[in-house]
Design an enzyme around this catalytic site. Structure first.
Site, PDB file in Angstrom:
ATOM      1  N   GLY A  33       0.974  -1.003   0.060  1.00 45.03           N
ATOM      2  CA  GLY A  33       0.047  -0.231  -0.081  1.00 45.03           C
ATOM      3  C   GLY A  33       0.967   1.246   0.376  1.00 45.03           C
ATOM      4  O   GLY A  33       1.894   1.039  -0.133  1.00 45.03           O
ATOM      5  N   GLY A  71       2.473   3.804   1.421  1.00 41.74           N
ATOM      6  CA  GLY A  71       3.654   4.008   3.173  1.00 41.74           C
ATOM      7  C   GLY A  71       3.638   5.075   3.307  1.00 41.74           C
ATOM      8  O   GLY A  71       4.354   5.942   4.074  1.00 41.74           O
ATOM      9  N   ARG A  72       4.529   5.547   1.277  1.00 42.18           N
ATOM     10  CA  ARG A  72       4.122   7.802   2.448  1.00 42.18           C
ATOM     11  C   ARG A  72       4.137   8.169   1.113  1.00 42.18           C
ATOM     12  O   ARG A  72       4.594   9.103   1.059  1.00 42.18           O
ATOM     13  CB  ARG A  72       6.186   7.325   2.192  1.00 42.18           C
ATOM     14  CG  ARG A  72       6.589   6.946   0.939  1.00 42.18           C
ATOM     15  CD  ARG A  72       7.984   6.564   0.752  1.00 42.18           C
ATOM     16  NE  ARG A  72       8.588   6.100   0.044  1.00 42.18           N
ATOM     17  CZ  ARG A  72       9.654   6.224  -0.383  1.00 42.18           C
ATOM     18  NH1 ARG A  72      10.757   7.086   0.025  1.00 42.18           N
ATOM     19  NH2 ARG A  72      10.292   5.332  -1.363  1.00 42.18           N
ATOM     20  N   GLY A  75       7.174   6.986   6.408  1.00 38.73           N
ATOM     21  CA  GLY A  75       6.414   7.853   5.818  1.00 38.73           C
ATOM     22  C   GLY A  75       6.878   8.960   4.981  1.00 38.73           C
ATOM     23  O   GLY A  75       6.075   9.766   3.935  1.00 38.73           O
ATOM     24  N   ARG A 105       3.297  14.633  -7.892  1.00 38.75           N
ATOM     25  CA  ARG A 105       3.563  13.994  -8.968  1.00 38.75           C
ATOM     26  C   ARG A 105       2.523  13.634  -9.913  1.00 38.75           C
ATOM     27  O   ARG A 105       1.218  13.063  -8.418  1.00 38.75           O
ATOM     28  CB  ARG A 105       4.088  12.283  -8.883  1.00 38.75           C
ATOM     29  CG  ARG A 105       4.181  11.305  -8.066  1.00 38.75           C
ATOM     30  CD  ARG A 105       4.890  10.092  -7.831  1.00 38.75           C
ATOM     31  NE  ARG A 105       4.187   9.723  -6.798  1.00 38.75           N
ATOM     32  CZ  ARG A 105       4.221   7.909  -7.148  1.00 38.75           C
ATOM     33  NH1 ARG A 105       5.894   7.616  -7.268  1.00 38.75           N
ATOM     34  NH2 ARG A 105       3.880   6.654  -5.806  1.00 38.75           N
ATOM     35  N   ASP A 111       4.346  -3.629  -7.593  1.00 39.41           N
ATOM     36  CA  ASP A 111       4.042  -2.870  -7.136  1.00 39.41           C
ATOM     37  C   ASP A 111       4.248  -1.277  -7.429  1.00 39.41           C
ATOM     38  O   ASP A 111       3.508  -0.624  -7.547  1.00 39.41           O
ATOM     39  CB  ASP A 111       3.417  -2.726  -5.250  1.00 39.41           C
ATOM     40  CG  ASP A 111       5.052  -2.696  -5.099  1.00 39.41           C
ATOM     41  OD1 ASP A 111       5.396  -4.174  -5.185  1.00 39.41           O
ATOM     42  OD2 ASP A 111       5.379  -2.154  -4.289  1.00 39.41           O
TER      43      ASP A 111
END
Length: 498
Positions: free
Chosen positions: A101, A103-104, A136, A186, A266
């Site tokens: 997932g 995470g940051r 994070g 981004r 991922d």
């Protein structure tokens, strides 16, 4: 259009004058956790991509203002948005890692732009439920590399996420050593990854898996709904489309000498975009087995292994979509297109680098022959192709020949190549100058910009961004950026830490 509910209604918000729509959020809470970012203390602007800002319909002057910088640092809420971390799983270095997932990273929302919907995402905005043991945060070093790396790919015409901004802070972050924090913003039409599908498939959450696939098809692959392939199965058609986009993307990577460095499932985009610029590198000396990621001790993601790894990744996506396709034979047939598209696309890219407008049977031998010579003498990949282009466009051959120790071998190859070229070589050479960049984001160029940025001098970031947006052009003021890397460049280590 559904407007997102603000998660910070009681805080002062910045109105960017933009229209935000629901996008990914409409999938529901099984797919994300809504939470606020952790503000970056005392933020300062490191880089702002003004051209991208304007393309998104945003005002660069507003973004560069004090309030704008705080918003780009995830320190001031943006009106109309709801930040969220998405959940996914995946294979890392070939091993199932389970739930991962964002995470940051936090999805800021989906922006309505003149070019269509674009997601904006903070990276480095603090812990999320998916941070595991991480803090994070992102560091200035990696944030500058991602910002410049994504824009370098954009300038080369390779599908990619893009970098809108980098904001730094003097807040300390511990990696191998203590560094300072940063947030990069981004953009992409979507940040959905193969791992999003793997997550729900691995948990037998077939309702959510189907919901996600239907969302992706409706938004990005609507042609799959009316397909006559695979008995009209839209999920098999989706797998085939993603396989083909991935194959074409990796062919472009190989042709330009780009090493991703961490091709976990991922880190693979469902849209065939280059995503997650961690330990990436553009080749200096041509070494097919080059490993750019210092953390990749087994060399799984070496340059010459990228095509097979990409197929392995789409195979994992096929396993995730299998419950929806419901046929092993059909799933394998949908994956087969990768094996057809990749060699075709790579050969076409390499022919363009050689200035060959049409295909001949002997071309494969020419391509393989020159790559073997480049590898044997560890010739600088970018400089060779640029000098060859200049030679075919009417320049002398000596600057090309001087790159090789095996002059006899190169002369023999060049003789075959000259016979293959058209009688009128100059048009072919001009086409080659548009296919072989003069500038790429070499490690040492990024490192020099990072060193200056650590001293609060952001001119190196600005100059590189300007050059990388037009990498096929001459930039007389920055000619040194097109030269050979210094000796110390080979000692730069890049890893998964950021």
């Amino acid at each position: 259009m559904t407007t997102l509910t603000d998660t910070h209604a009681d805080e002062q918000q910045l109105d960017l004058g933009a229209r935000w729509s629901e996008g990914f959020a409409r999938l529901g809470p099984a797919f994300f956790t809504a939470l606020p970012p952790q503000p970056l203390p005392a933020p300062y602007l490191v880089g702002l991509n003004e051209g991208l800002a304007r393309a998104l319909g945003l005002d660069p002057a507003l973004l560069a203002s004090a309030d704008g910088v705080r918003a780009l640092a995830a320190s001031q809420p943006v009106a109309g948005t709801r930040t969220m971390a998405t959940v996914y799983s995946g294979h890392q270095f070939g091993v199932w890692a389970g739930q991962l997932g964002d995470g940051r990273a936090l999805l800021l929302g989906e922006l309505d732009t003149p070019a269509g919907p674009q997601e904006l995402q903070f990276k480095g905005s603090g812990r999320t439920p998916y941070s595991r043991m991480g803090d994070g945060r992102a560091v200035l070093r990696s944030s500058i590399r991602e910002y410049l790396g994504s824009e370098a790919m954009q300038g080369l015409g390779i599908p990619t996420t893009r970098g809108l901004s980098v904001v730094g802070s003097d807040a300390p972050v511990r990696r191998e050593e203590v560094e300072t924090a940063a947030v990069v913003v981004r953009t992409a039409p979507s940040f959905i990854r193969f791992g999003h599908f793997e997550h729900f498939a691995s948990r037998d959450q077939l309702g959510e898996l189907r919901q996600l696939a239907d969302y992706v098809i409706e938004r990005f692959y609507p042609q799959c709904l009316s397909t006559d392939r695979f008995g009209g199965n839209p999920y098999a058609a989706l797998l085939e489309q993603v396989s083909e986009r991935t194959a074409a993307l990796v062919a472009q990577w190989q042709a330009v000498g780009f090493c991703h460095g961490v091709m976990n499932t991922d880190n693979m985009s469902i849209l065939g975009l280059t995503i997650d610029y961690g330990p990436f590198q553009f080749l200096d000396a041509f070494d097919p087995g080059h490993i750019c990621n210092h953390s990749d001790e087994a060399g799984r993601y070496a340059y010459n292994r990228q095509p097979n790894v990409a197929y392995w990744n789409v195979f994992c996506l096929g396993q995730a979509l299998y419950p929806l396709i419901d046929s092993e034979e059909t799933t394998l047939a949908a994956l087969e297109s990768y094996k057809q598209v990749f060699p075709r696309e790579l050969e076409a890219r390499m022919r363009a680098k050689l200035g060959l407008a049409d295909a001949h049977e002997a071309d494969r031998g020419l391509i393989e022959g020159v790559l073997q010579l480049l590898a044997k003498d560890r010739v600088d990949y970018t400089i060779f192709w640029r000098r060859l282009s200049q030679h075919v466009a009417g320049g002398p051959v000596d600057p090309v020949r001087d790159l090789f120790l095996d002059r006899q071998g190169f002369d023999a190859w060049l003789s075959d190549y000259h016979r293959r070229l058209p009688a009128e070589r100059e048009p072919a050479g001009l086409a080659m100058l548009g296919a072989n960049p003069k500038y790429v984001l070499r490690n040492h160029l990024g490192e020099l910009a990072i060193r200056r940025a650590r001293e609060k001098d952001f001119g190196g970031v600005r100059d590189l961004l300007q050059v990388l947006h037009a990498p096929f052009d001459d930039h007389p003021a920055h000619e040194a950026m097109a030269g050979f890397p210094p000796d110390w460049a080979s000692n730069i280590e890049i890893s998964c830490s950021s």
